[in-house]
Structures are given as C-alpha cells and as structure tokens.
Design a protein around this motif. Sequence first.
Motif, short mmCIF file in Angstrom:
data_model
loop_
_atom_site.label_atom_id
_atom_site.label_comp_id
_atom_site.label_asym_id
_atom_site.label_seq_id
_atom_site.Cartn_x
_atom_site.Cartn_y
_atom_site.Cartn_z
N ASP A 120 0.84 -1.19 -0.09
CA ASP A 120 -0.07 -0.09 -0.07
C ASP A 120 0.86 1.32 -0.05
O ASP A 120 0.09 2.32 -0.67
CB ASP A 120 -1.11 0.07 1.50
CG ASP A 120 -1.83 -1.16 1.06
OD1 ASP A 120 -2.06 -1.61 0.23
OD2 ASP A 120 -2.31 -1.49 2.38
N TYR A 121 2.04 1.09 0.42
CA TYR A 121 2.83 2.62 0.59
C TYR A 121 4.19 2.38 -0.29
O TYR A 121 4.31 3.23 -0.91
CB TYR A 121 3.14 2.74 2.09
CG TYR A 121 1.86 2.88 2.94
CD1 TYR A 121 1.22 4.18 2.92
CD2 TYR A 121 1.38 1.95 3.70
CE1 TYR A 121 0.18 4.32 3.49
CE2 TYR A 121 0.20 2.10 4.30
CZ TYR A 121 -0.26 3.37 4.09
OH TYR A 121 -1.68 3.67 5.11
N ILE A 122 4.93 1.38 0.22
CA ILE A 122 6.18 1.45 -0.82
C ILE A 122 6.12 1.35 -2.07
O ILE A 122 6.74 2.23 -3.05
CB ILE A 122 6.92 0.42 0.09
CG1 ILE A 122 7.41 0.91 1.50
CG2 ILE A 122 8.52 0.63 -0.71
CD1 ILE A 122 8.14 -0.01 2.35
N ALA A 123 5.69 0.12 -2.61
CA ALA A 123 5.22 0.03 -3.98
C ALA A 123 4.69 0.99 -4.80
O ALA A 123 5.20 1.64 -5.91
CB ALA A 123 4.90 -1.56 -4.44
N PRO A 124 3.51 1.46 -4.23
CA PRO A 124 3.05 2.92 -5.12
C PRO A 124 3.90 3.99 -5.16
O PRO A 124 3.93 4.81 -6.16
CB PRO A 124 1.81 3.19 -4.03
CG PRO A 124 1.46 1.83 -3.37
CD PRO A 124 2.78 1.22 -3.20
N ALA A 125 4.71 4.25 -4.09
CA ALA A 125 5.62 5.42 -3.94
C ALA A 125 6.46 5.26 -5.42
O ALA A 125 7.06 6.44 -5.66
CB ALA A 125 6.53 5.28 -2.78
N PHE A 126 6.78 4.04 -5.65
CA PHE A 126 7.67 4.02 -6.76
C PHE A 126 6.79 3.67 -8.31
O PHE A 126 7.22 3.26 -9.30
CB PHE A 126 8.55 2.87 -6.76
CG PHE A 126 9.59 3.25 -5.59
CD1 PHE A 126 10.81 3.98 -6.03
CD2 PHE A 126 9.39 2.68 -4.36
CE1 PHE A 126 11.87 4.10 -5.08
CE2 PHE A 126 10.30 2.90 -3.54
CZ PHE A 126 11.66 3.63 -3.62
N GLY A 127 5.52 3.88 -8.20
CA GLY A 127 4.84 3.77 -9.27
C GLY A 127 4.57 2.29 -9.77
O GLY A 127 4.19 2.06 -10.96
N ILE A 128 4.61 1.52 -8.67
CA ILE A 128 4.47 -0.09 -8.91
C ILE A 128 3.11 -0.62 -8.30
O ILE A 128 3.12 -0.61 -7.00
CB ILE A 128 5.88 -0.79 -8.62
CG1 ILE A 128 7.17 -0.09 -9.50
CG2 ILE A 128 5.65 -2.22 -8.88
CD1 ILE A 128 8.40 -0.64 -8.81
N THR A 129 2.73 -1.43 -9.16
CA THR A 129 1.58 -2.21 -8.50
C THR A 129 2.33 -3.67 -7.79
O THR A 129 2.68 -4.26 -8.73
CB THR A 129 0.48 -2.69 -9.29
OG1 THR A 129 0.53 -1.54 -10.46
CG2 THR A 129 -1.08 -2.39 -8.57
N SER A 130 1.91 -4.09 -6.63
CA SER A 130 2.57 -5.21 -6.32
C SER A 130 1.72 -5.91 -5.19
O SER A 130 1.02 -5.08 -4.30
CB SER A 130 4.03 -4.66 -5.51
OG SER A 130 4.35 -5.76 -4.46
N SER A 131 1.75 -7.06 -4.96
CA SER A 131 1.02 -7.88 -4.16
C SER A 131 1.58 -7.79 -2.70
O SER A 131 0.90 -8.06 -1.83
CB SER A 131 0.97 -9.51 -4.50
OG SER A 131 2.38 -9.90 -4.58
#
Lengths: 282, 284
Positions: A120-131
Amino acid sequence: MKGLTYFSITLLFLILIGLIYKSVPILKETSFGNLFFSTEWQPLKMKFGLLPFIISTLYVTIVAVVISVPLCLLSAIYLSEYADKRVIAFVNPLIDILAGIPSVIFGIWGIIEVVPLVRDYIAPAFGITSSGYTILTGGIVLSIMIFPIIIHVLLEVFETIPEDLKSASLSVGATKWQTVKLVILRKAAPGVISAIVLGLSRAFGETLAVLMVVGNVIMIPISPLDPGYPITALIANNYGEMMSIPLYDSALMLASLILFVIVLIFNFISRRILKNIERKIA
Amino acid sequence: MNINKVEEGIFKVLMKASTLLVLVSLFLIIYSILQKGLPSLSWAMITQTPKGGFFLGKGGGILNAIVGSLYLAGGSTILGLLISLPVALYLNVYRTKTSRFADFTRLCLDVLWGIPSIVYGAFGFAIMLLIGLKASLLAGIFTLTLMVIPIMVRAMDEVIMTVPKGLIDASYSLGATKIETSIKVVSKQVLPGILTAVLISFGRSIGDAASVLFTSGFTDRIPTSLMQPAANLPLAIFFQLSTPIPEVQDRAYASALVLTVIILLISILSRIATKKFTKHKSLV
C-alpha cells in the motif's frame, strides 16, 4: 564421554558426506552449467536450473544485511559506549527475547504488517503495483530476525577493546565520538566483519519466515519489489512431491548442499576471526 | 559551534533511534500477534483436536499441534541433554580448557550451530529413508536432537568454563576421580546453567518447523506411540494460514499467539535460571 564428543564432531562431516552422496546422481546427469546458470526449473522435464533460487537467496540476504547492519552497529555502539547501566539492563533481555522468537512468528508478522506496508505504501511510491510479497518484504522481515545475533556479537567484540586504549585516546584530547570512530571502530573492524558474516549466514539459511513473505515465484528478481524464490523455500515447498519424480530429490539435496557449504564457509571464517580476537586479548 | 560536536550529536540521535527501532520491532511483533490472535483464541482451540474439516473452517482446535510440539521438543531436549552433558563435561574436565582438541570441537559445534535448520531437515530425511523409518514422532525427535546438540553443548560449556579451577583441583586432591568430579562437583555447580541450556534448546526446538517439515509428518490426532506422525505448532500455523478461508486464517493468528506465549514463558524461566546461576557464582 569421549565417544559422544567424537560423535558431535563427526556429525558435521556426516551431514556434509550425506548431502554430497545424495547430490551425486544429479551432478552425474546434468552439467554444472545447466544446474547453476540455467533459469529453467521443470522437474518433469528433468530441467533443474537453480539460478533463480540462488539469485533470490542472495538478493534477500543482501537486502536484510543492508537494512540490519547500520542499525545494529549504531545500537551496539550506543549500548556499549553511551548508554547507562539501567538502559542496558532493560535492553539486553529484550534482545534475547527477540532471538528466541520462532521463524514462523516473524513470518506471520510479516504477513500482517510488512506485506500491506509494501503493497500500500512502498510499491505505490515507486509507481509499481505489487502484491506486497516481494524480495524487499523478505529482506525487511529477515533484517529484524538477524538483529539479535549481530548486536550480540558486536557487543562482545566491543567488550574486548581494552579500556586503556580508550583512556589513551580521551587523554590526548579526543572526544568520545572521535574515540569511537577512530579508535574503537578501527580496532573492532575484524570483529564487526565477523558479526556481519554471522548475520549473513543466519539470513541465508532462514526458511519459514522468508518463504511466507517473498511470493515464491520462479523468476530472476531484478527490482527489490519483484517476488523471489529462495533456495530454502524451494526445498521446503517441494518435499512432498520430490520422491515421485526422478532426480528431483537429488536436485533438492544439491540445493541443501549449496546452502550447507556456503553457511559452513561463512561460519568458519567469522568464528576464526572471533577466536583470534579473543586470543589476542587473553 | 564545533563541527565534531555537531557530528557527535547527530550520531547520538541516530544511535538512540536505532536502539529504539530494534526494541519497537520486538513490541510491534508481539503487539500484532496479540491484536490479531486474541479475538480468535477460544477454549476449544487449545483443548480439542481438529474435527473433520478443521482446515475448512469447521470445529475443533489445535491440541494435536500443542501436544505434538511438546512431545517433539521434550523428546529432543531429553535426548539432547543425554548426549550434550557428557560432551560438555568431557571438554572441560577431561581435557584442559585450552587444548587444541577442545578448541577444534568447539569450532565444529559453533559451525553446526550455524547450519540452517532446513539442512538438518533434509539430512534427517535422507537418514530416515536410509534406515527405512517413516515420518514419525521418533524421526522428528532424532532430527531435532541433532539440531539442539550444538546449542546445548556450547551453552553448558560456557557455564562449566566459569567453574573455578581451584574447586576441581580440590576435588582431585581429596582423591576423587574425574568421573566423580564431573558428576558430584562440576554438575552441581552448574545446575542452573544446565537448566538454562535445557530451556534454550526447548525453546528452539518448539519453534522450529524447517527441520521437522519432512521428518515428523503431520496428523490431526495426538500421537500415542513414537512411530506415529506428530503435528507441531509452527506447521499448524503455516497450514491454517495457507487456506483461503478467513476464519481459518484467524485461527492461525490465535495459534501463533499460543506459540508466542509458550516461547515468552520459556524466555522468562531461563532468565530466572540465569539470575539464580549468577547469584550462585558470587558465593563460590
């Protein structure tokens, strides 16, 4: 007594020989390059490329060490040089407790707290969708798991620095921090390295906690936000089916052998360094 | 303002923050297990074995895993102690503390300590197949015993090393043999230390799953003989968590809470034992 002592020494070699013995069939069947530099893992087609697993293991370990070492170093310096006795008396038992917490609990905690954090925080901060099940997640969980061992060894190393050396530095006008930076850390460098290596080898062989949070997708992870599939998870996940497919068990034993040998070398080197430090003091 | 002072100030803040972070992570782990586990923890969970379809959200509990874990950890700790105590005594009483042989043994044990538990699991599994044993309580206990031997020997070794040499010499000078000295003098001196070693390895073996993954099997029943498979808590947690049913996943959190409580209790007990030991030492 003598017999049992010899047994405990032999155990080490027994494990080594046992694993080698079981890994021989696959080494005979496939070339070295096909095993260690191939990414194809299809046991049914007799393809046992271990590269994705080796890379994942290294990646997770490195992330864990990179997070853990600075924090442990700072904490250990604080505890050994700056903190007063009451703080130490409070912190030490807590670190011991942290050391005793089982792997599976770290894994569960990783799923409850770290996976959502990454998703919810780290991946979106890099513009990545991640599980959220990524190398980074595994690294974060592992970094906390190896806090106790690194801090523990560091504290022991700092304790061996002679008091005279510190007072000498302070008496020529160095500040406390200069003493730490220029005298203590320099003197303790080999010990610091062996503490790191011990943490590294612990992280390397960790199974359940990592398995639960890294995603277990067979691929070569590029970004820390990719999922990975470490060697330990490979072994743990496939024990059920390994008997029915030819050479499968041999491939998994080879994977265990790789873990064993690497951890063995790491441990051996760092224990030797620590032993030497002890001897010099005594 | 002195640049050195500024640097020291910055690092002091960083150091305190790091220490705090290490501690907070511990509390965070315990807090989230409590918070997630408490609501789903019920009396039925710790007093019943799984009923049919437990992993599909039907009734029952994890008593099989709790008892299985205690059996596995208890068995391997007892067996481990029977092997480790003589080794630790041998290293210290029969050999001088600094002999090369003792040094080499300690190094081997330290290296064994560092070997990942999954490797013990794979090795135990290979041995099990070799001697034709099935996945069972016995095979699990054997594998765990191999894993706890280095932990126990080194823990006891550290304690026995602190026994004053004068005491051992005094025992010899009264005409006691080495074996008498080991059992009557040294063992008594280090009793609390042995207790600590026992608790540490009990804690390690109750929480370890990777080594018994292949060897102890898994069952819904409580084993009644050494040849039957046995469940354990870490694996029960793992299996419950991997079902897609939220209710069963919640039970995984509750099971994790049970395991954490057991580990914390062991931790506290070994603290107390260590304290007793240090008190003991100051009297000598």
